[in-house]
Structures are given as C-alpha cells and as structure tokens.
Design a protein around this motif. Sequence first.
Motif, short mmCIF file in Angstrom:
data_model
loop_
_atom_site.label_atom_id
_atom_site.label_comp_id
_atom_site.label_asym_id
_atom_site.label_seq_id
_atom_site.Cartn_x
_atom_site.Cartn_y
_atom_site.Cartn_z
N GLY A 160 -0.63 18.89 -26.79
CA GLY A 160 -1.09 19.33 -25.48
C GLY A 160 -1.34 20.82 -25.46
N SER A 161 -1.69 21.33 -24.31
CA SER A 161 -1.96 22.75 -24.16
C SER A 161 -1.53 23.20 -22.78
CB SER A 161 -3.44 23.06 -24.38
OG SER A 161 -4.23 22.36 -23.43
N VAL A 223 5.63 15.84 -17.02
CA VAL A 223 4.58 14.83 -17.09
C VAL A 223 5.24 13.51 -17.46
CG1 VAL A 223 2.39 14.15 -18.12
CG2 VAL A 223 2.92 16.59 -17.80
N VAL A 226 4.06 9.44 -20.71
CA VAL A 226 3.25 9.83 -21.87
C VAL A 226 3.52 8.82 -22.98
CG1 VAL A 226 2.77 11.63 -23.56
CG2 VAL A 226 3.37 12.26 -21.21
N VAL A 234 -2.27 12.36 -26.67
CA VAL A 234 -2.87 13.65 -26.34
C VAL A 234 -2.77 13.84 -24.84
CG1 VAL A 234 -4.94 15.09 -26.42
CG2 VAL A 234 -4.45 13.49 -28.30
N MET A 235 -2.02 14.88 -24.43
CA MET A 235 -1.83 15.16 -23.01
C MET A 235 -2.96 16.03 -22.49
SD MET A 235 2.26 16.03 -22.97
CE MET A 235 2.07 16.78 -21.35
N GLU A 236 -3.24 15.86 -21.20
CA GLU A 236 -4.15 16.79 -20.54
C GLU A 236 -3.46 18.15 -20.42
OE1 GLU A 236 -5.45 15.29 -16.84
OE2 GLU A 236 -6.50 13.55 -17.69
N ALA A 237 -4.26 19.20 -20.26
CA ALA A 237 -3.71 20.54 -20.14
C ALA A 237 -2.73 20.63 -18.97
CB ALA A 237 -4.83 21.56 -19.97
N VAL A 238 -1.62 21.32 -19.18
CA VAL A 238 -0.59 21.49 -18.17
C VAL A 238 -0.67 22.91 -17.62
CG1 VAL A 238 1.89 21.53 -17.77
CG2 VAL A 238 0.92 19.84 -19.33
N THR A 239 -0.71 23.03 -16.31
CA THR A 239 -0.78 24.34 -15.68
C THR A 239 0.62 24.84 -15.34
OG1 THR A 239 -2.97 23.89 -14.74
CG2 THR A 239 -1.68 25.66 -13.72
#
Length: 546
Positions: A160-161, A223, A226, A234-239
Amino acid sequence: MSSRIKNLAIVIVLLAIVGFSCLPNPSGPTLDPPGDELLYFANYNSIQMCGDFQIDYDWSPGDARSNMSLYADNKWRISVAIMGSQTSDGQIEFKFAHDGSWNESSLGASGTPGVLEVKDNADNILLPLTVTDGFYIFEVNDETLRYTTNPAVEIGTITGSVIWDGAAPTLPASVECWVQHPAGDVQIWGAEAEGDAFTIPALADSLYRVRVNGGVGYSSATVDDVRVVDGVAVMEAVTLNQVFGAISGTVSFSDGPDPLPEALVVLSTHIDQVEVARFTTTTTSGDYLFEGLNYDDYDLTFTATGYQAGLIDSLHIDTDAVSSGNDIELAKIEAAIPDLPYLTPVIDGMIDVGWATVLDDPAGDSNWGGLNDFTGLHVAWDATNLYVAVAGSFDSGNTVNIYIDKDFDNGTGLADFSTIQSGSVADHLRKTIDMSGVTGFGADFAGSVWGTQYNPEVSDLTDSAAIVMMPGSALVGSSAAIEFSVPWTSLYPDMSGGIPGLTELAFICVIGGGDDVNLAGDTLPAVDDVHAPDAVFTIQVDADND
C-alpha cells in the motif's frame, strides 16, 4: 445442500479405534484418511480450534480468533500465526471444540493418528516438535474426523501507500503498519516502511485488518477486510491527516518547595499504554506541554523524587485545540518508622523463632506434587531490615521467586515479568507472568534462588533490562524454606533509614521451572491463572503514618 443446515441428530459410529501416536512433522506429508470403517455424521453450527499459539492467545471457544471457516461440506479450516513454542519441550498445544462450548462434546485426539473422537473433557493435542514461527493451516473434517496441519504454502504480501495530508513529515518519514486478526484485534505481524510506501510480508491467504500509523503529528488509519488471495493484497492509498492536538498543565508540590523539583511527565495511550512522549518540567514553573498529538485517549503519569506518583487518565483528544488545565499536586512522602512489634529472625534457611506467619497455604495444592509446594509466607521487620521467607517443599531443579511491591498502589514497579532481560539471576526471575490484572501492583524487588541454594539473590527490578543485587541484602535457601533480608536504606534510599508514611507491601510468590513458561501452579496467594494473577497479598508496615 450442506448437512450443516439440516437439523439432524448426531449419529456416532466409531469402530475399532486402537492405538495413539502424535501428529507427524507438519512439514511432511498430510495424513491418510482413516478408512471407510469410520463413519460420522455431524450437524455442527461452528467448530473452534483453540491453543497456545501466542502468549496472549485465548483458549476460550468464545474468542472469535478461534473460529474455523467452513470451506466445503464438513470441511473446516483456520490459518494461525504461531509465535514460539508454548511448552517446555517445544510443543504447540491445541484442541477442537464445537458450537462455542467446552461443555458440549469436545473433539479430542484418539485412535489412528490424526483421527478424533467426540468426548467430554478431551485431552489436548500436541504438535511434537519445535515449529518454526509463521503461519500454519489447520483443517478438520467433521464427517471423517480426520485433521491435518501444515505450514501455509502461499506466503503473500500486503502492499500500500500513504498520502500525507499536510506538511511533509520530518525525515526520515516512516509508517508503522500493524496487521491484526479482524475479530480478535491482536497484532500478528508488523512492518515499517520508509516514505509513503509499505509492504507487509510473510502472510498466509486470509482476511486481515491493517492499521497504518504515521506517528506523532499525524492521524492513524484502520482498513478492515483486507484479504490476501493467491499471495497478494494491494490496498488503496491511505490518507494520514496532520493533527495538532495538545495537552498542557502544571505540576505543583504539597510542601511548596523553592525552587520546585523537577517532575517527569510521561504521556501514554490510554488503552494499550504505549508511551508517546516524555516531558521534564522546569524548576521555575512546573509547566508541561505535549503538542502534535493524534486524536486518541491518553494517560499522564507524574513522578518526582521524594513525592508520591500522580495520574491523570482518560484524556480525550479529538480536535486540534489544546486540552489545558490538566494540573496536579504531588504529595510529599514523609519519613516514618516501621510499626511494632519488631522481630529479628535468623536468615539460615529454617523457619524458627522470630518469624510471623502472615499467610498459610494448604499443602498438596501444587500441580508439580509435594516437592514443589508452598505452605506459608512469613514476614518480619525491625528498625534496620525487612525479613521475608516462604516455607514448603522445594526440589533441586526449580526456581522460587518472591516478587514484592514496596509501595503498593503508587503506580511504580514492574508488572510484566517476561520483560526481565539481563542480570545475574535474570533467568530465574523472567517468567510469563503479567500482573496488570492487579490494580496498583508493580514489583520493585524480588528474592530468588534456583535449586534451593544456587545463585541466591535479592534483586532490584528498577531496570528490567539490567537488574542488580540490592545492597546489604542476604538470602539463604533449603528444601524447606527460602529466607532473605534487605535493609530499609536499600529499599527507600531517600528516607534516611526510615520508610515512607503508610507503607504497604504487596507479594506474589511462585515456583517455576528452568524456562520462562512452566510454573508449578502453586502461588502465594493462590490465584486462578498463575500467568495472569488476579490477586496479591498485602501487609501494612506503617499503618498509622508515624
């Protein structure tokens, strides 16, 4: 249609089940089915597999982490992270149960290797080897009663990112990632990543919860759901949002000294007690300030030499405003003398004249038999020393440990004995014992001996990473008693030979083996779970605050 949704009676026909042997090495082939002669038809709503996989894993079938998944008719599966062997000979211990209760028939090990029978109070199953830490797949068929366990073949990753919403974090930027069981909320793996990308390796195909923590000054993000499939998630971007929460206040002192002494203020998260930051107050104002705090619940602890510790707990931060006015006054510790009567026993490994019995323990209640059994706790003191002894039967292969809190209910001392790391008798004292269930207890020192006479020492536990011997102390052991003395000046060096007013001591005494885990099950005082005691014995040394 699965037989699971039919409301049928359980019919059991078990024929010619003989012999028993342990499971094979999990790295080897799976077990052969038991054969057509064994017929079993079940109508279970659920099956749970509980065991000693990690230190804090709950044996209760009610723990959601033990729930197995029904992946085909009559076939159940669970992925377990094994973190270290839990028995003295390197075994993993586990057990199957059904419909959320041990009181119903448990699935116990019997007969052909890898085959179960249904019976009440079934014995536990053992993996007879030291397994390598990692993920294992356990499967059971409730129709054939065949079970297998193997290392997880698919070892995957979560990638992830992070998007930093706000000023760039101070370099080197890092993200802490926690992977948790979705129901049990217990960490099973962790990873750190530099910058804004992260990879969490060595995960079996399963469902996870991921917590991403940007550190002080940034929010955390969790999150759920998962899922690692075919080794990949693959995770979506985390803010992670920049936050500016703050806590401030002032430390004052009951006797108003001039200049003010320094006070150490420690900020911790309220739920899991992870230390966030430390602040040392100035000698002129006593003010403190913590800034850049994540939105969370916090506790503050205050300590200063010669003063009672203080606590402000459950401070809730949910905005960028300053939580101000968190002021506290620390009470001065007044010197006192121990209450009468004074007793001065001889430290010789024998319970003789001069001892006061403060706690009796019934003989024969040890899990390890009569040679590892407490019968009583003895405490005495005079104007110079504290004296402590335990009586009973002690053999030459185990350790006897007497952990003591010198200022019970004042919030100092060691609660997790597994953190003891270094010192001449660290191996004696390091045990998987967590005292956090006893409010106000923290061991400050301990008397210990191995084999009744080897390495006897009264140890200072102030620094669990480097314990040292208490000055002026003495310990003597025998097969019938362990006795020691320690000077008041070693216990309370700031009291000029006296003791703090209203001093109350708290004790927990255990018999243990040569490793961290195995304990005799006999304690002073008696507790239900020796690894997580829920009681201690207390005694007032100065009850009248004189």
